[in-house]
Motif scaffolding. Structure first.
Motif, PDB file in Angstrom:
ATOM      1  N   LYS A 153       0.823  -1.210   0.000  1.00 43.84           N
ATOM      2  CA  LYS A 153       0.000   0.000   0.000  1.00 43.84           C
ATOM      3  C   LYS A 153       0.859   1.262   0.000  1.00 43.84           C
ATOM      4  CE  LYS A 153      -3.797  -2.342   2.360  1.00 43.84           C
ATOM      5  NZ  LYS A 153      -4.544  -2.573   1.112  1.00 43.84           N
ATOM      6  N   ARG A 154       1.818   1.290  -0.928  1.00 44.19           N
ATOM      7  CA  ARG A 154       2.719   2.423  -1.145  1.00 44.19           C
ATOM      8  C   ARG A 154       3.682   2.682   0.025  1.00 44.19           C
ATOM      9  NH1 ARG A 154      -0.830   7.319  -3.838  1.00 44.19           N
ATOM     10  NH2 ARG A 154      -1.780   6.130  -5.548  1.00 44.19           N
ATOM     11  N   ASN A 155       3.759   1.789   0.961  1.00 43.27           N
ATOM     12  CA  ASN A 155       4.721   1.941   2.068  1.00 43.27           C
ATOM     13  C   ASN A 155       6.013   1.222   1.661  1.00 43.27           C
ATOM     14  OD1 ASN A 155       6.073   2.299   4.467  1.00 43.27           O
ATOM     15  ND2 ASN A 155       4.932   0.697   5.558  1.00 43.27           N
ATOM     16  N   PHE A 156       6.910   1.946   1.007  1.00 44.55           N
ATOM     17  CA  PHE A 156       8.120   1.331   0.469  1.00 44.55           C
ATOM     18  C   PHE A 156       9.284   1.449   1.458  1.00 44.55           C
ATOM     19  CE2 PHE A 156       5.658   2.784  -3.264  1.00 44.55           C
ATOM     20  CZ  PHE A 156       5.338   1.535  -3.773  1.00 44.55           C
ATOM     21  N   SER A 157       9.068   0.905   2.642  1.00 46.35           N
ATOM     22  CA  SER A 157      10.116   0.842   3.666  1.00 46.35           C
ATOM     23  C   SER A 157      10.004  -0.504   4.356  1.00 46.35           C
ATOM     24  CB  SER A 157       9.969   1.985   4.679  1.00 46.35           C
ATOM     25  OG  SER A 157       8.715   1.908   5.346  1.00 46.35           O
ATOM     26  N   ALA A 158      11.071  -0.872   5.057  1.00 44.42           N
ATOM     27  CA  ALA A 158      11.085  -2.179   5.722  1.00 44.42           C
ATOM     28  C   ALA A 158      11.885  -2.068   7.014  1.00 44.42           C
ATOM     29  CB  ALA A 158      11.689  -3.242   4.808  1.00 44.42           C
ATOM     30  N   PRO A 159      11.529  -2.848   8.045  1.00 47.05           N
ATOM     31  CA  PRO A 159      12.235  -2.765   9.326  1.00 47.05           C
ATOM     32  C   PRO A 159      13.570  -3.508   9.341  1.00 47.05           C
ATOM     33  CG  PRO A 159      10.469  -4.378   9.467  1.00 47.05           C
ATOM     34  CD  PRO A 159      10.353  -3.737   8.118  1.00 47.05           C
ATOM     35  N   ARG A 160      13.806  -4.367   8.349  1.00 46.43           N
ATOM     36  CA  ARG A 160      15.034  -5.159   8.326  1.00 46.43           C
ATOM     37  C   ARG A 160      15.241  -5.706   6.911  1.00 46.43           C
ATOM     38  NH1 ARG A 160      13.189 -10.274   7.878  1.00 46.43           N
ATOM     39  NH2 ARG A 160      11.111 -10.721   8.727  1.00 46.43           N
ATOM     40  N   PRO A 161      16.457  -6.179   6.601  1.00 47.97           N
ATOM     41  CA  PRO A 161      16.676  -6.833   5.303  1.00 47.97           C
ATOM     42  C   PRO A 161      15.835  -8.101   5.200  1.00 47.97           C
ATOM     43  CG  PRO A 161      18.765  -6.201   6.313  1.00 47.97           C
ATOM     44  CD  PRO A 161      17.715  -5.997   7.358  1.00 47.97           C
ATOM     45  N   ASN A 162      15.515  -8.466   3.987  1.00 44.71           N
ATOM     46  CA  ASN A 162      14.720  -9.676   3.703  1.00 44.71           C
ATOM     47  C   ASN A 162      13.324  -9.618   4.318  1.00 44.71           C
ATOM     48  OD1 ASN A 162      16.884 -10.691   2.317  1.00 44.71           O
ATOM     49  ND2 ASN A 162      17.551 -12.081   3.938  1.00 44.71           N
ATOM     50  N   HIS A 163      12.824  -8.420   4.508  1.00 45.11           N
ATOM     51  CA  HIS A 163      11.448  -8.284   4.980  1.00 45.11           C
ATOM     52  C   HIS A 163      10.491  -8.150   3.807  1.00 45.11           C
ATOM     53  CE1 HIS A 163       7.841  -5.990   6.225  1.00 45.11           C
ATOM     54  NE2 HIS A 163       7.946  -6.665   7.360  1.00 45.11           N
ATOM     55  N   SER A 164      10.872  -7.318   2.826  1.00 39.86           N
ATOM     56  CA  SER A 164      10.025  -7.135   1.648  1.00 39.86           C
ATOM     57  C   SER A 164      10.884  -6.732   0.459  1.00 39.86           C
ATOM     58  CB  SER A 164       8.937  -6.084   1.916  1.00 39.86           C
ATOM     59  OG  SER A 164       9.498  -4.897   2.466  1.00 39.86           O
ATOM     60  N   TRP A 165      10.579  -7.339  -0.676  1.00 43.96           N
ATOM     61  CA  TRP A 165      11.271  -7.039  -1.931  1.00 43.96           C
ATOM     62  C   TRP A 165      10.259  -6.490  -2.930  1.00 43.96           C
ATOM     63  CZ3 TRP A 165      14.304 -12.270  -2.893  1.00 43.96           C
ATOM     64  CH2 TRP A 165      15.316 -12.402  -1.909  1.00 43.96           C
ATOM     65  N   VAL A 166      10.738  -5.657  -3.829  1.00 47.86           N
ATOM     66  CA  VAL A 166       9.924  -5.209  -4.965  1.00 47.86           C
ATOM     67  C   VAL A 166      10.651  -5.635  -6.234  1.00 47.86           C
ATOM     68  CG1 VAL A 166       8.811  -3.275  -3.806  1.00 47.86           C
ATOM     69  CG2 VAL A 166      11.024  -2.940  -4.886  1.00 47.86           C
ATOM     70  N   THR A 167       9.882  -6.006  -7.244  1.00 47.99           N
ATOM     71  CA  THR A 167      10.464  -6.498  -8.490  1.00 47.99           C
ATOM     72  C   THR A 167       9.802  -5.816  -9.679  1.00 47.99           C
ATOM     73  OG1 THR A 167       8.886  -8.326  -8.561  1.00 47.99           O
ATOM     74  CG2 THR A 167      11.019  -8.748  -7.524  1.00 47.99           C
ATOM     75  N   ASP A 168      10.567  -5.717 -10.746  1.00 48.37           N
ATOM     76  CA  ASP A 168      10.056  -5.152 -11.997  1.00 48.37           C
ATOM     77  C   ASP A 168      11.101  -5.409 -13.069  1.00 48.37           C
ATOM     78  OD1 ASP A 168       8.408  -3.932 -13.784  1.00 48.37           O
ATOM     79  OD2 ASP A 168       8.416  -1.958 -12.829  1.00 48.37           O
ATOM     80  N   PHE A 169      10.754  -5.127 -14.306  1.00 41.28           N
ATOM     81  CA  PHE A 169      11.735  -5.252 -15.384  1.00 41.28           C
ATOM     82  C   PHE A 169      11.538  -4.119 -16.386  1.00 41.28           C
ATOM     83  CE2 PHE A 169       8.154  -7.817 -16.849  1.00 41.28           C
ATOM     84  CZ  PHE A 169       8.002  -7.415 -18.164  1.00 41.28           C
ATOM     85  N   THR A 170      12.558  -3.876 -17.167  1.00 45.58           N
ATOM     86  CA  THR A 170      12.527  -2.846 -18.192  1.00 45.58           C
ATOM     87  C   THR A 170      13.176  -3.391 -19.455  1.00 45.58           C
ATOM     88  OG1 THR A 170      13.058  -0.519 -18.671  1.00 45.58           O
ATOM     89  CG2 THR A 170      14.745  -1.819 -17.539  1.00 45.58           C
ATOM     90  N   TYR A 171      13.227  -2.592 -20.494  1.00 53.98           N
ATOM     91  CA  TYR A 171      13.809  -3.054 -21.752  1.00 53.98           C
ATOM     92  C   TYR A 171      14.981  -2.160 -22.142  1.00 53.98           C
ATOM     93  CZ  TYR A 171      11.438   0.862 -24.010  1.00 53.98           C
ATOM     94  OH  TYR A 171      11.030   2.125 -24.370  1.00 53.98           O
TER      95      TYR A 171
END
Length: 430
Positions: free
Chosen positions: A236-254
Motif C-alpha cells: 500500500k505504497r509503504n516502500f520501507s522495511a524494518p530489516r533486510p529480507n522483509h520485503s522485496w519489490v520487483t520489476d523489469f525494463t527493456y
C-alpha cells in the motif's frame, strides 16, 4: 649581459683593419693580428669588416640593415614557435573551460619556464585565453602563500577534475553523475569533512558539472483483466522495511540493442535498496522473472542470510508476475505475494524509480559505464553488472543518509551481531 660596442669603436676598428689588409696574407690573419690589440674578438672584428665591405658594395652579402631585418625575423619566428608551444600546453591546461585556480596557474607558468619559455610570453598567451594574469601577479603569487580559500578550492577542483579523467576504455568515474548535494556527501566521506554544499555548488558550476538530471515520468500499472485472480496489495505504497529480507519489490525494463530488445529484471530489498537479484533475456516470459527471483534467493543464502518464510514479494500486475507458474514458485519458496493495484501510478514506485536510475545512469549514451553501442545481450549484461556493482557497493543513496546499500546492510548486521559476507556474494553473483 655585455653592452654593445660603441659605434666609434666599431668604425675605427673596421677602418684600421681595412688599412692593414695588404700587410697580412688574408682577412682572417689581419683580424687575428689586430683583434688582441683592439681588445675585440677576432670573429667579431671579421664580421664587422665583412658587413662594412658589403654595405659599401665591395663584397657580396647582406648589409647591416638586412642583417638587422634577419635578426628581427628570427626573433619573431622564435617568439611564434614559443607561443605555439605554450598555446598547445594551455589548450590542455584550459580544456575544461573553467578558470584555473591560482596555484594551478603558478604551476603551469613554472612548467613553461622550465621548458625554456619566458614568463611574460606565457602570461600573454594565458591572457589571450581569458586568464587574467601578469608576470607581476605571477611573481607575487609565487612569493607569498595563497589564501586559505584558494588552497581549499584547488583541492576540491582537483577532486572534481579527477572524475572527468577517462580510463583506457574511455569511461569517466561514475561519481560524475552526482549533483551538488550528493557530491558534497561524497567529498565529505572522502576526507573533506568541512566542505560546504555552497562551495561544491560554486566549483561544480565553474567546472561545468551539473550531475545527472532525470525527468519525471509516471505510468500506471498494466491491467491483466478484471477477472484475473491476483494477490492483494500488502505494501500500500509503504516502500520501507524494518530489516533486510522483509520485503522485496520487483520489476523489469527493456534495453534496445542493434538486433533485439533485451529485457532486464531486478529484485530490490526495500530496507537497503540493494539490488539482490537481476537477469537479462530477450524474451519477457515467466521463466525470465523466475530466474531473477531465484538469483536473489541464492545470493542471500550465499551471503549467510537466507530468506525466511514470510518475505513479501511485491510486483506490478504484469502477466509474468500474475501467471499460475510464477505464483506457485513464490508460494513454494515460502514468500508472500503482493501485487499493486491496477491503474495506480505509484503502486510499484520503488521498483520503477530504480528502473529510471538504471536507464539514466547505465544505459544512456552519456553513461560513464558505456564503452560503445549495445549490440548484443552480452553487452547489456556487462554494462548492467558494472553498474550494479557500483550501485550496491559505492553509490550513495539519499534514502539511506547518503550511504551505499551494502554498507547500510553491514551496519544493520553488525548491530544485530550477525556478520555479513556481502563482498563474497557480489564476486560470485554474476
Amino acid at each position: 649581459m655585455p653592452k654593445k660596442h660603441p659605434t666609434e669603436v666599431r668604425e675605427r676598428a673596421v677602418r684600421m683593419t681595412l688599412d692593414r689588409l695588404k700587410d697580412y696574407p688574408s682577412m682572417w690573419a689581419t683580424c687575428r693580428g689586430l683583434a688582441p690589440k683592439l681588445n675585440i674578438g677576432a670573429e667579431t672584428l671579421r664580421k664587422w669588416v665583412t658587413q662594412a665591405q658589403a654595405h659599401a658594395g665591395e663584397r657580396t652579402g647582406p648589409t647591416s640593415e638586412e642583417l638587422e631585418e634577419i635578426k628581427r625575423l628570427k626573433r619573431e619566428n622564435r617568439d611564434l614557435r614559443e607561443t605555439n608551444d605554450i598555446l598547445r600546453a594551455a589548450g590542455v591546461f584550459l580544456r575544461e573551460g573553467a578558470r584555473p585556480s591560482q596555484p594551478s596557474i603558478v604551476a603551469f607558468i613554472v612548467q613553461m619556464k622550465a621548458n625554456g619559455h619566458g614568463v611574460e610570453l606565457t602570461c600573454g598567451v594565458l591572457r589571450e585565453q581569458g586568464v587574467a594574469v601578469t608576470s607581476r601577479s605571477y611573481r607575487a603569487w609565487k612569493t607569498r602563500a595563497a589564501a586559505a580559500r584558494v588552497q581549499s578550492d584547488a583541492v576540491l577542483v582537483d577532486r572534481l577534475k579527477a572524475l572527468k579523467v577517462r580510463d583506457v576504455q574511455g569511461r569517466q568515474q561514475p561519481e560524475i553523475l552526482y549533483a551538488r548535494r550528493k557530491m558534497t556527501a561524497w567529498l565529505r566521506r572522502g576526507g573533506l569533512a568541512g566542505v560546504s554544499q555552497h562551495t561544491v555548488d560554486r566549483l561544480m558550476r565553474l567546472e561545468g558539472m551539473n550531475g545527472l538530471v532525470r525527468g519525471r515520468k509516471s505510468r500506471a500499472s498494466a491491467s491483466t483483466g478484471k477477472d484475473s485472480p491476483r494477490a492483494p496489495d500488502l505494501l500500500k505504497r509503504n516502500f520501507s522495511a524494518p530489516r533486510p529480507n522483509h520485503s522485496w519489490v520487483t520489476d523489469f525494463t527493456y534495453v534496445p540493442t542493434w538486433g533485439v530488445f533485451v529485457y532486464v529484471a531486478f529484485a530490490i530489498d526495500l530496507y537497503s535498496r540493494a539490488i539482490v537479484g537481476w537477469h537479462a533475456s530477450t524474451i519477457k516470459d515467466t521463466p525470465f522473472v523466475e530466474v531473477c527471483l531465484n538469483m536473489a534467493l541464492w545470493r542471500r543464502d550465499h551471503a549467510g542470510h537466507a530468506v525466511r518464510p514470510g518475505l513479501i514479494h511485491n510486483s506490478d500486475a504484469g502477466s509474468q508476475y500474475t501467471s499460475i507458474k510464477f505464483t506457485k514458485t513464490v508460494a513454494l519458496e515460502g514468500l508472500v505475494a503482493s501485487i499493486g493495484t491496477i491503474g495506480d501510478t505509484y503502486d510499484n514506485a520503488a521498483a520503477e524509480t530504480l528502473m529510471g536510475l538504471y536507464k539514466n545512469e547505465a544505459v544512456a549514451k552519456t553513461s560513464p559505464f558505456a564503452t560503445g553501442p549495445l549490440k548484443t545481450i552480452a553487452d547489456v549484461e556487462k554494462l548492467t553488472f558494472e553498474w550494479l556493482d557500483w550501485y550496491n557497493n559505492r553509490r550513495l543513496h539519499s534514502a539511506l543518509g547518503n550511504m551505499p546499500p551494502e554498507e547500510n546492510e553491514r551496519n544493520y548486521y553488525a548491530e544485530t551481531n550477525g556478520p555479513i559476507n556481502i563482498e563474497a556474494a557480489n564476486k560470485t553473483a554474476a
